[in-house]
Design a protein around this motif. Structure first.
Motif, short mmCIF file in Angstrom:
data_model
loop_
_atom_site.label_atom_id
_atom_site.label_comp_id
_atom_site.label_asym_id
_atom_site.label_seq_id
_atom_site.Cartn_x
_atom_site.Cartn_y
_atom_site.Cartn_z
N THR A 68 0.85 -1.19 0.00
CA THR A 68 0.00 0.00 0.00
C THR A 68 0.88 1.24 0.00
OG1 THR A 68 -1.63 1.28 1.26
CG2 THR A 68 -0.16 -0.12 2.52
N SER A 69 0.40 2.30 -0.63
CA SER A 69 1.16 3.55 -0.62
C SER A 69 0.97 4.31 0.69
CB SER A 69 0.75 4.44 -1.79
OG SER A 69 -0.61 4.81 -1.68
N GLY A 70 -0.04 3.91 1.47
CA GLY A 70 -0.30 4.59 2.74
C GLY A 70 -1.76 5.00 2.86
N CYS A 71 -2.01 5.89 3.81
CA CYS A 71 -3.39 6.26 4.14
C CYS A 71 -4.09 7.05 3.05
CB CYS A 71 -3.41 7.07 5.44
SG CYS A 71 -3.15 6.07 6.92
N ILE A 72 -3.35 7.83 2.28
CA ILE A 72 -3.98 8.61 1.22
C ILE A 72 -3.20 8.41 -0.08
CG2 ILE A 72 -4.86 10.34 2.83
CD1 ILE A 72 -2.73 12.25 1.86
N ASP A 73 -3.81 8.85 -1.16
CA ASP A 73 -3.18 8.76 -2.47
C ASP A 73 -1.84 9.49 -2.43
OD1 ASP A 73 -4.15 8.36 -5.62
OD2 ASP A 73 -2.71 9.97 -5.33
N SER A 74 -0.80 8.88 -2.95
CA SER A 74 0.54 9.46 -2.85
C SER A 74 0.66 10.77 -3.61
CB SER A 74 1.60 8.46 -3.34
OG SER A 74 1.44 8.18 -4.72
N ARG A 75 -0.11 10.93 -4.66
CA ARG A 75 -0.08 12.21 -5.39
C ARG A 75 -0.59 13.34 -4.49
NH1 ARG A 75 3.55 11.52 -9.29
NH2 ARG A 75 2.70 10.93 -11.31
N LEU A 76 -1.68 13.10 -3.79
CA LEU A 76 -2.22 14.11 -2.89
C LEU A 76 -1.30 14.31 -1.69
CD1 LEU A 76 -5.99 13.07 -2.86
CD2 LEU A 76 -4.95 14.97 -4.08
N ASN A 77 -0.64 13.27 -1.27
CA ASN A 77 0.27 13.39 -0.13
C ASN A 77 1.53 14.18 -0.50
OD1 ASN A 77 0.86 12.32 2.71
ND2 ASN A 77 2.74 11.82 1.61
N ASN A 78 2.01 14.01 -1.72
CA ASN A 78 3.29 14.63 -2.11
C ASN A 78 3.15 15.99 -2.78
OD1 ASN A 78 4.44 12.30 -1.16
ND2 ASN A 78 4.95 11.46 -3.17
N TYR A 79 1.95 16.25 -3.37
CA TYR A 79 1.79 17.47 -4.16
C TYR A 79 0.54 18.25 -3.75
CZ TYR A 79 5.18 15.32 -7.34
OH TYR A 79 6.30 14.74 -7.88
N ALA A 80 0.66 19.57 -3.77
CA ALA A 80 -0.51 20.43 -3.58
C ALA A 80 -1.30 20.49 -4.88
CB ALA A 80 -0.06 21.83 -3.16
N SER A 81 -2.48 21.11 -4.82
CA SER A 81 -3.39 21.10 -5.97
C SER A 81 -2.80 21.80 -7.19
CB SER A 81 -4.71 21.77 -5.59
OG SER A 81 -4.49 23.12 -5.21
N MET A 82 -1.90 22.76 -6.98
CA MET A 82 -1.28 23.49 -8.10
C MET A 82 -0.10 22.72 -8.69
SD MET A 82 -3.05 26.32 -8.36
CE MET A 82 -4.15 27.32 -7.35
N GLY A 83 0.21 21.55 -8.13
CA GLY A 83 1.31 20.76 -8.65
C GLY A 83 2.63 20.99 -7.94
N HIS A 84 2.63 21.86 -6.91
CA HIS A 84 3.87 22.11 -6.18
C HIS A 84 4.10 21.02 -5.14
CE1 HIS A 84 2.48 26.35 -7.24
NE2 HIS A 84 3.53 26.09 -8.01
N ARG A 85 5.35 20.74 -4.89
CA ARG A 85 5.71 19.78 -3.85
C ARG A 85 5.28 20.31 -2.48
NH1 ARG A 85 7.75 14.46 -4.12
NH2 ARG A 85 8.79 14.20 -6.12
N ARG A 86 4.74 19.43 -1.66
CA ARG A 86 4.38 19.82 -0.31
C ARG A 86 5.66 20.02 0.51
NH1 ARG A 86 -1.00 19.75 0.33
NH2 ARG A 86 -2.25 18.25 -0.88
N THR A 87 5.53 20.84 1.53
CA THR A 87 6.70 21.15 2.36
C THR A 87 6.80 20.25 3.58
OG1 THR A 87 5.39 22.82 3.55
CG2 THR A 87 6.69 23.57 1.65
N GLU A 88 5.81 19.35 3.76
CA GLU A 88 5.81 18.44 4.90
C GLU A 88 5.07 17.17 4.51
OE1 GLU A 88 4.66 18.63 9.66
OE2 GLU A 88 3.37 19.63 8.21
N ASP A 89 5.52 16.05 5.04
CA ASP A 89 4.83 14.78 4.88
C ASP A 89 4.38 14.34 6.27
OD1 ASP A 89 3.94 12.19 4.53
OD2 ASP A 89 5.61 11.55 3.27
#
Length: 588
Positions: A68-89
């Protein structure tokens, strides 16, 4: 393993999250569930994927890899809606970045196959579940084939996976092959030489057809949605690199099964190896919460719950819930408050449907309340009374809140529920999701009219005042949803300015795989197959988000340019005043 005297595990569960042994985390649920059945379960959390060495640490699993990739979709976990990398996991120790690959299911599957050959690989969890068919990836802006094909796995488990994984395990234990598992509900599998397609399966438009004509994405969505019910027909779809079959969802667990699942010996803490790294931030909001039920019959078009948990409500017994509450108050760090007692939609606890046989509706509430739904809050009221009695019987002062979402249109059906909610289960603020203001946008979202929200607001305010409490609603809105034009966004902003609302809960629309709203976004069509306006590009998405957060000085230049060019000078003046007031408050 050494202290237990194991020579090898029966299965190894790999997760892209840090390990948290709490029933809000899927890998903990599945791990404890299999352990209860007598299996030796090893969990490999956030392994180093740069080589296969980390995947060899436990030796080869006797039965299968579960990935499993984890609790949520990895795209949503790693990226904000505008496509920028999130600053925290928040699902990694200390919130650190870089501890999971971009596409965990693909990478982990490749490394597991490299570590030990010829061991079945089973995908599961939310990301696998929602990417079971041809889907849209908002980061790549591309239509993708099933994750089952890309990961080259043997089986994909979709939905809540306990029944499917238990049956797969039993058959593997009995020496059965993958070809002898194709009748298991809640799985997807590939058509290969010795595995034919089911004769009565329903075919969806293929990957190639959808790529050539994106309108067919809506056709595929509507067809699949019609059959995404337990006991329905299997779905067949050509992925370009192979054909897959998606069986109907598994039957949801019954109440006694849920009670047993949540009574398993979770520590309700993150693994001790993370203590020196700052713990795992994701546990904080849920550490002292209780899940009362599964499923949601709200059917909001932007939400994935219908396709993962299903719309059938399965509720735990009151005794089971209170037993968990007894455990929580003795938990390390408990401060006297159970932060949430609820589910996907808190006030659906105990509600049932009287209809027998298949049902094509995805929502029991929209466009109108279904006559087959037992929409009374009888069981919910019994639970709330039981919780209050339980609190009163304890020596320490306790509070229990309902912090997960409620359906405000459903709550209006029961004045008694609203009275208890306002008086005893709201901690000053209650989160509610009207989502938008404009009628046609709300219709595309599958949400009730804004007038219904205003009725709820009036009732909640009355109930709070009657209880002698000064409480407020925290409304939640979405920007850039399919069908929402800049003019619609302006209408919502005008309402917010008139109410002097400074929103805390806003979201920029993300086309989550398998949701109806994602199908609208990709196809440009409504569920009725009418052409609709689709906000696209970062410029417009930023504008609609700025209009929702009109009071934020950081949005001043963008709003000034847009409103001036649109001759909305009066609105601009009022917005500038609101921005000044916000800065003054910050200064204080």
């Amino acid at each position: 393993m050494q202290s237990l005297g194991w020579d090898r595990p029966d299965m190894i569960l790999i997760t892209g999250d840090a390990y948290v042994d709490h029933p809000s985390f899927g890998v903990a649920l599945i791990g404890r569930y299999l352990q209860k059945q007598g299996y030796r379960v090893a969990i490999l959390a956030q392994p180093d994927w740069h080589s296969a060495d980390s995947f060899r640490i436990f030796g080869p699993p006797r039965l299968f890899w579960g990935i499993t990739s984890g609790c949520i979709d990895s795209r949503l976990n790693n990226y904000a809606s505008m496509g920028h990398r999130r600053t925290e996991d928040v699902y990694s120790p200390g919130g650190r970045l870089g501890l999971r690959p971009d596409r965990p299911l693909l990478v982990y599957s490749a490394r597991a196959r490299e570590a030990f050959k010829n061991i079945p690989i089973i995908l599961g969890g939310l990301e696998a579940s929602l990417r079971r068919l041809v889907h849209y990836d908002f980061i790549e802006d591309k239509i993708k084939r099933s994750i089952l094909i890309d990961a080259k796995a043997d089986i994909l488990v979709h939905g809540m996976g306990e029944r499917a994984i238990a049956e797969i395990t039993r058959r593997l234990e009995a020496g059965k092959t993958i070809a002898e598992m194709t009748d298991i509900p809640g799985i997807a599998y590939r058509i290969v030489r010795d595995i034919p397609a089911p004769a009565d399966g329903v075919r969806l438009p293929s990957l190639e057809q959808i790529e050539q004509d994106r309108h067919l994405f809506m056709d595929a969505q509507l067809t699949y949605q019609k059959h995404a019910h337990p006991g329905d027909k299997s779905i067949i779809q050509d992925q370009g690199a192979g054909v897959i079959v998606v069986n109907a969802p598994a039957q949801p667990l019954e109440a006694d099964e849920l009670d047993a699942l949540y009574a398993l010996p979770y520590t309700r803490q993150c693994h001790p190896m993370y203590d020196s790294q700052g713990g795992v931030p994701a546990i904080k909001p849920v550490e002292f919460s209780i899940t009362t039920h599964r499923g949601c019959f709200g059917g909001c078009n932007f939400c994935s719950i219908f396709f993962h948990q299903g719309k059938t409500i399965r509720s735990r017994s009151i005794e089971s819930i209170l037993s968990e509450a007894d455990l929580l108050i003795h938990q390390r760090g408990f401060g006297g408050t159970i932060t949430d007692i609820g589910g996907p939609t808190a006030n659906m606890y105990g509600m049932t449907c009287t209809k027998t046989g298949p049902c094509a509706r995805t929502s029991c509430l929209f466009p109108a309340l279904c006559s087959h739904l037992k929409a009374n809050h009888h069981q919910m009221l019994k639970l709330m009374d039981a919780v209050l009695t339980w609190q009163g019987g304890k020596k320490q002062k306790l509070r229990t809140y309902i912090a997960s979402g409620i359906r405000h249109d459903l709550a209006l059906q029961s004045p008694e529920y609203m009275q208890l909610l306002a008086r005893h289960f709201t901690g000053g603020h209650l989160k509610v999701a009207p989502e938008h203001y404009c009628p046609h946008v709300l219709e595309l979202m599958g949400k009730p009219s804004f007038e219904v929200f205003e009725q709820f607001e009036d009732k909640f305010t009355q109930m709070s005042r009657k209880a002698g409490l000064n409480q407020y609603l925290v409304p939640y809105f979405i920007g850039s949803h399919p069908g929402c034009s800049p003019e619609d966004a302006i209408k919502l902003t005008e309402y917010l300015v008139n109410r002097n609302w400074r929103l805390r809960q806003v979201q920029d629309f993300v086309p989550v795989p398998l949701t109806m709203s994602a199908a609208m976004y990709v196809s440009g069509l409504s569920p009725r197959k009418k052409t609709i306006y689709i906000p696209r590009g970062q410029g417009e998405k930023k504008l609609q988000l700025a209009l929702l957060q009109y009071h934020d000085r950081r949005n001043a230049k963008m709003l000034a340019n847009y409103l001036s060019s649109s001759n909305l000078h009066k609105l601009l003046t009022r917005i500038r005043h609101a921005q000044s007031q916000t800065e003054l408050r910050k200064g204080r």
